[in-house]
Design a protein around this motif. Structure first.
Motif, mmCIF file in Angstrom:
data_model
loop_
_atom_site.group_PDB
_atom_site.id
_atom_site.type_symbol
_atom_site.label_atom_id
_atom_site.label_comp_id
_atom_site.label_asym_id
_atom_site.label_seq_id
_atom_site.Cartn_x
_atom_site.Cartn_y
_atom_site.Cartn_z
ATOM 1 N N TYR A 176 0.162 12.316 0.572
ATOM 2 C CA TYR A 176 -0.365 13.287 1.517
ATOM 3 C C TYR A 176 0.072 14.679 1.082
ATOM 4 C CZ TYR A 176 -1.263 9.619 5.035
ATOM 5 O OH TYR A 176 -1.724 8.516 5.719
ATOM 6 N N GLU B 106 -9.496 11.092 -1.985
ATOM 7 C CA GLU B 106 -10.191 12.124 -1.232
ATOM 8 C C GLU B 106 -10.637 13.226 -2.193
ATOM 9 O OE1 GLU B 106 -10.509 12.264 2.654
ATOM 10 O OE2 GLU B 106 -10.698 10.305 1.700
ATOM 11 N N SER C 296 2.731 1.382 3.488
ATOM 12 C CA SER C 296 2.495 0.490 4.621
ATOM 13 C C SER C 296 2.454 -0.933 4.096
ATOM 14 C CB SER C 296 1.208 0.835 5.375
ATOM 15 O OG SER C 296 0.068 0.694 4.551
ATOM 16 N N LEU D 96 -1.673 17.803 7.816
ATOM 17 C CA LEU D 96 -1.377 16.720 6.886
ATOM 18 C C LEU D 96 -2.672 16.045 6.463
ATOM 19 C CD1 LEU D 96 1.307 15.286 5.865
ATOM 20 C CD2 LEU D 96 0.816 13.573 7.599
ATOM 21 N N TYR E 267 3.174 9.975 15.703
ATOM 22 C CA TYR E 267 4.290 10.140 14.782
ATOM 23 C C TYR E 267 5.079 11.380 15.178
ATOM 24 C CZ TYR E 267 2.366 6.735 11.453
ATOM 25 O OH TYR E 267 1.927 5.576 10.854
ATOM 26 N N ASN F 108 -7.781 2.291 16.530
ATOM 27 C CA ASN F 108 -6.371 2.421 16.879
ATOM 28 C C ASN F 108 -5.950 3.881 16.814
ATOM 29 O OD1 ASN F 108 -5.618 -0.604 16.642
ATOM 30 N ND2 ASN F 108 -6.589 -0.138 14.691
ATOM 31 N N ILE G 148 -8.250 4.928 -2.019
ATOM 32 C CA ILE G 148 -8.771 6.181 -1.460
ATOM 33 C C ILE G 148 -8.507 7.301 -2.449
ATOM 34 C CG2 ILE G 148 -8.477 7.946 0.329
ATOM 35 C CD1 ILE G 148 -7.773 5.686 2.263
ATOM 36 N N GLN H 219 -2.247 6.214 16.594
ATOM 37 C CA GLN H 219 -0.803 6.186 16.442
ATOM 38 C C GLN H 219 -0.235 7.571 16.734
ATOM 39 O OE1 GLN H 219 0.654 4.373 12.800
ATOM 40 N NE2 GLN H 219 -1.214 3.174 12.536
ATOM 41 N N TYR I 160 0.680 5.798 -0.404
ATOM 42 C CA TYR I 160 -0.185 6.955 -0.159
ATOM 43 C C TYR I 160 0.477 8.244 -0.655
ATOM 44 C CZ TYR I 160 -1.536 3.649 3.576
ATOM 45 O OH TYR I 160 -1.909 2.527 4.289
ATOM 46 N N ALA J 281 -11.631 2.014 6.624
ATOM 47 C CA ALA J 281 -10.754 2.095 5.451
ATOM 48 C C ALA J 281 -9.341 2.300 5.928
ATOM 49 C CB ALA J 281 -11.172 3.242 4.537
ATOM 50 N N SER J 282 -8.407 1.958 5.070
ATOM 51 C CA SER J 282 -7.011 2.119 5.457
ATOM 52 C C SER J 282 -6.629 3.572 5.344
ATOM 53 C CB SER J 282 -6.110 1.275 4.570
ATOM 54 O OG SER J 282 -4.770 1.402 4.996
ATOM 55 N N LEU K 262 -5.440 6.976 7.735
ATOM 56 C CA LEU K 262 -5.106 7.638 8.984
ATOM 57 C C LEU K 262 -5.433 9.105 8.847
ATOM 58 C CD1 LEU K 262 -1.663 6.138 10.067
ATOM 59 C CD2 LEU K 262 -3.905 5.744 11.109
ATOM 60 N N ASP L 59 -7.616 6.082 13.067
ATOM 61 C CA ASP L 59 -8.288 5.429 11.951
ATOM 62 C C ASP L 59 -9.796 5.523 12.177
ATOM 63 O OD1 ASP L 59 -8.164 1.901 12.910
ATOM 64 O OD2 ASP L 59 -8.798 3.675 14.007
ATOM 65 N N THR M 282 0.419 -3.490 4.506
ATOM 66 C CA THR M 282 -0.841 -3.909 3.911
ATOM 67 C C THR M 282 -1.890 -2.826 4.105
ATOM 68 O OG1 THR M 282 -1.729 -4.909 5.915
ATOM 69 C CG2 THR M 282 -0.362 -6.316 4.520
ATOM 70 N N LEU M 283 -3.025 -3.089 3.522
ATOM 71 C CA LEU M 283 -4.186 -2.216 3.680
ATOM 72 C C LEU M 283 -4.944 -2.732 4.894
ATOM 73 C CD1 LEU M 283 -5.746 0.003 1.986
ATOM 74 C CD2 LEU M 283 -7.157 -1.885 1.202
ATOM 75 N N ALA M 284 -4.596 -2.263 6.053
ATOM 76 C CA ALA M 284 -5.191 -2.845 7.262
ATOM 77 C C ALA M 284 -5.576 -1.776 8.259
ATOM 78 C CB ALA M 284 -4.215 -3.823 7.898
ATOM 79 N N GLY M 285 -6.097 -0.691 7.764
ATOM 80 C CA GLY M 285 -6.573 0.336 8.675
ATOM 81 C C GLY M 285 -5.474 0.911 9.535
ATOM 82 N N GLY M 286 -5.830 1.329 10.700
ATOM 83 C CA GLY M 286 -4.892 1.997 11.572
ATOM 84 C C GLY M 286 -3.907 1.066 12.250
ATOM 85 N N ILE N 248 -4.591 13.286 3.727
ATOM 86 C CA ILE N 248 -4.412 12.241 2.728
ATOM 87 C C ILE N 248 -5.071 12.661 1.414
ATOM 88 C CG2 ILE N 248 -6.480 10.945 3.387
ATOM 89 C CD1 ILE N 248 -4.735 8.395 2.784
ATOM 90 N N THR O 187 0.828 -1.208 0.000
ATOM 91 C CA THR O 187 0.000 0.000 0.000
ATOM 92 C C THR O 187 0.861 1.257 0.000
ATOM 93 O OG1 THR O 187 -1.580 -1.261 1.337
ATOM 94 C CG2 THR O 187 -1.970 1.095 1.124
ATOM 95 N N GLN P 40 2.847 3.498 8.944
ATOM 96 C CA GLN P 40 3.138 4.097 7.649
ATOM 97 C C GLN P 40 4.555 4.649 7.659
ATOM 98 O OE1 GLN P 40 0.094 6.654 6.050
ATOM 99 N NE2 GLN P 40 -1.547 5.248 6.603
#
Lengths: 115, 111
Positions: free
Chosen positions: A35, A58, A94, A43, B35, B31, A56, B33, A33, B96-97, B99, B92, A96-100, A45, A31, A104
């Motif tokens: 930003y 946006e 990241s 910041l 940074y 979750n 995604i 995070q 991205y 969806a993936s 952040l 999140d 994988t595509l696995a949410g939070g 996305i 995955t 990243q």
């Protein structure tokens, strides 16, 4: 070795021009991205891709077009640049595509200044 | 809409002191995070805390999460000049993936 790299690091251009920013990751991640970070450090996305598939998108003007030739690369092309496009653009990846749950990894950023 | 709001916006402390920054968010999360961003650089992941965790440690970092108050805090103990950076929380939305980053706290650690 740089994990996520971007080129160019700096980009100064005139309004109305078209420009591209390239991003490559050597982490084997699925995955990637894009930003945008504005002058106030906010910041936001813009796009994400998973295995070359757009996930995604946006509310970004369609002057911005991402392209992922393979899962290690995600490029950003910007048409008809406007003053408001001036910002720092970060690429990230990241595993994988696995949410939070996924960490990243960010590139060093491309500082775009539109005159 | 912006998910995370950091507080304070800026913090200046002396080396050796502890630094605490807070993050509040508006909707339920799975979750959270934290940074760090050094000046002119990309963001670097520090720590992840899940919604069923209340506290997590990593070296000099301590993160807490209070889901009832929709807030998290990052504590850096025995700060060093090298800790000077901006710190962002990221949440999140669970579907969806993606952040969503907060506004950031700029930490200045002076000698």
């Amino acid at each position: 070795d740089t994990a996520v790299s971007q080129t160019p690091k700096y980009l100064v251009t005139q309004m109305g021009n078209d420009k591209s920013i390239k991003c490559e990751q050597n982490l084997g991640h699925d995955t990637m991205y894009w930003y945008k970070q504005d002058s106030k450090k906010f910041l936001k996305i813009m796009f994400s891709y998973n295995n070359k598939e757009l996930i995604i998108n946006e509310t970004v003007p369609n002057r911005f077009s991402p392209k992922s030739p393979d899962k290690a690369h995600l490029n950003l092309h910007i048409n008809s640049l406007e003053l408001g496009d001036s910002a720092v653009y970060f690429c990230a990846s990241s595993r994988t595509l696995a949410g939070g749950l996924e960490t990243q990894y960010f590139g060093p950023g491309t500082r775009l200044l539109v005159l | 809409s912006q998910q995370g709001e950091e507080d304070p916006q800026a913090l200046s402390i002396q080396e050796g002191e502890n630094a605490t920054m807070n993050c509040s968010y508006k909707t339920s999360i799975n979750n959270l995070q934290w940074y760090r961003q050094n000046s002119g650089r990309g963001l670097v992941h520090l720590i992840l805390i899940r919604s069923n965790e209340r506290e997590k440690h990593s070296g000099r970092l301590r993160v807490t999460l209070d889901t009832s108050k929709k807030s998290s805090s990052l504590l850096i103990t025995a700060s060093r000049a090298a800790d000077t950076a901006s710190y962002f929380c990221a949440t999140d939305l669970g579907t969806a993936s993606k952040l969503t980053f907060g506004t950031g706290t700029r930490l200045q650690v002076t000698l």
